[in-house]
Design a protein around this motif. Structure first.
Motif: not given
Length: 216
Positions: A57-70
């Motif tokens: 969302c509005k955060s500037q912090a960076r994370y490593v994540g997994i999400w649905f690509n399609k």
């Protein structure tokens, strides 16, 4: 004119997907890693799951994540460094010197997050399975997997609760907010309860009652 325009759109879409697949890694190794840019990602073989850096969302912090690509709307199903975000876009996700997967920032020697397991050989590699499971493999043996450390989502094939062999308890914890994946106040888990009552003499067992709930 309409047919030509539709054909051009299809061609551009195909080119976009082609270049996207060329930039995406198939595995993370000692020489291949993910940097925090628009092309840095790891994609499952069927293209359904994707791993990379993101900001919620509005955060500037960076994370490593997994999400649905399609799915057009980014839906995060797992986060690595949910408690220790990178505060800029200089993050790197790679195999560290000890063979573990780790999130680093810039040239820092200490990782923000690590799989933190004993790696039998420093020839480990990480892959993202079609089910969305990030696995760390050494000598063709899975030594760590993201399915053992769920965040707030259960995916098909994922187990929930206790593994009685290892003592690992797989629990679900909510995000602190839509901008912050830090563990929130909502938690779901299966509890392990064992109650043994016995009364013995020298040769006889008079009473034994066992109430045991274990999810393997």
């Amino acid at each position: 004119m309409g047919c030509c325009r539709d054909l051009c759109i299809l061609i551009l879409f195909a080119i976009f997907n082609l270049f996207g697949s060329l930039h995406a890694l198939e595995a993370i190794t000692g020489t291949q890693f993910i940097v925090d840019d628009e092309n840095g990602s790891l994609v499952s073989s069927d293209g359904n799951s994707k791993l990379g850096f993101f900001s919620p969302c509005k955060s500037q912090a960076r994370y490593v994540g997994i999400w649905f690509n399609k799915i057009s709307e980014q839906t995060i199903v797992w986060v690595a460094n949910r408690k220790t975000p990178v505060r800029n876009s200089a993050g790197i996700f790679k195999i560290g010197g000890d063979g573990n997967l780790a999130v680093f920032c810039c040239n820092q020697s200490s990782p923000h997050w690590s799989t933190n397991v004993s790696v039998p050989a420093q020839t480990s590699a990480a892959k993202l399975s079609d089910s969305g499971n990030l696995v760390l493999v050494a000598k063709e043996i899975i030594i760590w997997q993201s399915f053992d450390y769920p965040i707030d989502t259960i995916l098909p094939g994922m187990k929930f609760g206790w593994n009685w062999k290892t003592g690992l308890n797989r629990i679900l914890t909510s995000w602190k907010s839509i901008d912050d994946p830090t563990p929130g106040n909502s938690l779901q888990e299966l509890t392990l309860t064992a109650y043994i009552r016995s009364f013995c003499t020298r040769t006889q067992l008079y009473n034994l009652s066992l109430s045991l709930f274990i999810l393997n």
